[in-house]
Design a protein around this motif. Structure first.
Motif, PDB file in Angstrom:
ATOM      1  N   LEU A  37       0.822  -1.212   0.000  1.00 39.05           N
ATOM      2  CA  LEU A  37       0.000   0.000   0.000  1.00 39.05           C
ATOM      3  C   LEU A  37       0.853   1.258   0.000  1.00 39.05           C
ATOM      4  N   LEU A  38       1.967   1.226   0.742  1.00 40.56           N
ATOM      5  CA  LEU A  38       2.884   2.359   0.854  1.00 40.56           C
ATOM      6  C   LEU A  38       4.282   1.945   0.426  1.00 40.56           C
ATOM      7  N   GLY A  39       5.038   2.912  -0.047  1.00 41.07           N
ATOM      8  CA  GLY A  39       6.423   2.671  -0.404  1.00 41.07           C
ATOM      9  C   GLY A  39       7.264   3.890  -0.090  1.00 41.07           C
ATOM     10  N   GLU A  40       8.562   3.724  -0.208  1.00 41.34           N
ATOM     11  CA  GLU A  40       9.515   4.803   0.056  1.00 41.34           C
ATOM     12  C   GLU A  40       9.800   5.565  -1.240  1.00 41.34           C
ATOM     13  N   GLN A  41       9.679   6.882  -1.166  1.00 37.89           N
ATOM     14  CA  GLN A  41       9.907   7.730  -2.334  1.00 37.89           C
ATOM     15  C   GLN A  41      11.332   8.289  -2.346  1.00 37.89           C
ATOM     16  N   MET A  42      11.749   8.754  -3.501  1.00 35.43           N
ATOM     17  CA  MET A  42      13.085   9.310  -3.672  1.00 35.43           C
ATOM     18  C   MET A  42      13.264  10.609  -2.898  1.00 35.43           C
ATOM     19  N   ASN A  43      12.168  11.255  -2.496  1.00 39.11           N
ATOM     20  CA  ASN A  43      12.256  12.513  -1.760  1.00 39.11           C
ATOM     21  C   ASN A  43      12.299  12.323  -0.250  1.00 39.11           C
ATOM     22  N   GLY A  44      12.433  11.060   0.207  1.00 41.69           N
ATOM     23  CA  GLY A  44      12.547  10.785   1.633  1.00 41.69           C
ATOM     24  C   GLY A  44      11.219  10.660   2.354  1.00 41.69           C
ATOM     25  N   LYS A  88      17.016  13.609   0.688  1.00 41.04           N
ATOM     26  CA  LYS A  88      17.577  12.742  -0.355  1.00 41.04           C
ATOM     27  C   LYS A  88      18.518  11.699   0.255  1.00 41.04           C
ATOM     28  N   LEU A  89      19.353  12.128   1.203  1.00 41.59           N
ATOM     29  CA  LEU A  89      20.259  11.197   1.877  1.00 41.59           C
ATOM     30  C   LEU A  89      19.478  10.177   2.700  1.00 41.59           C
ATOM     31  N   ALA A  90      18.411  10.628   3.324  1.00 41.32           N
ATOM     32  CA  ALA A  90      17.577   9.708   4.100  1.00 41.32           C
ATOM     33  C   ALA A  90      16.960   8.665   3.180  1.00 41.32           C
ATOM     34  N   ALA A  91      16.486   9.113   2.024  1.00 42.44           N
ATOM     35  CA  ALA A  91      15.885   8.181   1.063  1.00 42.44           C
ATOM     36  C   ALA A  91      16.893   7.117   0.643  1.00 42.44           C
ATOM     37  N   GLN A  92      18.117   7.521   0.396  1.00 42.56           N
ATOM     38  CA  GLN A  92      19.150   6.560   0.000  1.00 42.56           C
ATOM     39  C   GLN A  92      19.345   5.505   1.080  1.00 42.56           C
ATOM     40  N   LYS A  93      19.397   5.927   2.325  1.00 42.64           N
ATOM     41  CA  LYS A  93      19.600   4.992   3.433  1.00 42.64           C
ATOM     42  C   LYS A  93      18.397   4.063   3.590  1.00 42.64           C
ATOM     43  N   VAL A  94      17.211   4.607   3.476  1.00 45.50           N
ATOM     44  CA  VAL A  94      16.010   3.785   3.615  1.00 45.50           C
ATOM     45  C   VAL A  94      15.928   2.788   2.464  1.00 45.50           C
ATOM     46  N   PHE A  95      16.264   3.222   1.261  1.00 40.54           N
ATOM     47  CA  PHE A  95      16.252   2.322   0.101  1.00 40.54           C
ATOM     48  C   PHE A  95      17.179   1.132   0.346  1.00 40.54           C
TER      49      PHE A  95
END
Length: 113
Positions: A37-44, A88-95
Motif C-alpha cells: 500500500l505504501l512505499g519509500e519515495q526518492m524525496n525521503g 535525499k540522503l535519508a531516502a538513499q539509506k532507507v532504500f
C-alpha cells in the motif's frame, strides 16, 4: 559540514526517529508497506503505491511524513544545508534497508524489491 559527516549524522538521527516511533504506528507502517500500500519515495517521504489504500493508511502516511519533514528541517537547519539534501540522503539509506517485497520509487515509477 562534510557530506560524509552529514550522512553519518542523518543515519543516526533518522534511525533513532524510526526506532522511537510509536510501536503501533511502526507496526502499522510495516504492515502497510508489506501489503504494497505504501512505499519509500526518492524525496525521503512515504508515498501511496496503491491509490485505493484505506483512509487509515493515508492518515498514517501523512502523520509519518509530517514527522519526517520536521526532522529533515531540524537536521538541515543544524547543519546549514537544504532540507531537500537531508531528505535525499535519508531516502538513499532507507532504500538500502528496504526489505524484499516492499516498494521503492524509481525514476520510472514504483519498483518492488
Amino acid at each position: 559540514m562534510k557530506p560524509q559527516n552529514l550522512r553519518n549524522l542523518l543515519v543516526t538521527v533518522f534511525l533513532g526517529m524510526l526506532l522511537n516511533a510509536m510501536p503501533i504506528a511502526a507496526a502499522d507502517l510495516a504492515q502497510a508497506k508489506s501489503a504494497g500500500l505504501l512505499g519509500e519515495q526518492m524525496n525521503g517521504l512515504l508515498g501511496l503505491v496503491d491509490p485505493g489504500a484505506p483512509a487509515d493508511v493515508k492518515t498514517l502516511m501523512a502523520s509519518i511524513n509530517a514527522q519526517r519533514q520536521a526532522e529533515y528541517q531540524r537536521i538541515a537547519a543544524k547543519n546549514g544545508v537544504p532540507a531537500s539534501e537531508v531528505a535525499k540522503l535519508a531516502a538513499q539509506k532507507v532504500f538500502e534497508q528496504t526489505p524484499s517485497g516492499q516498494y521503492i520509487e524509481t525514476p520510472s515509477g514504483w519498483q518492488k524489491r
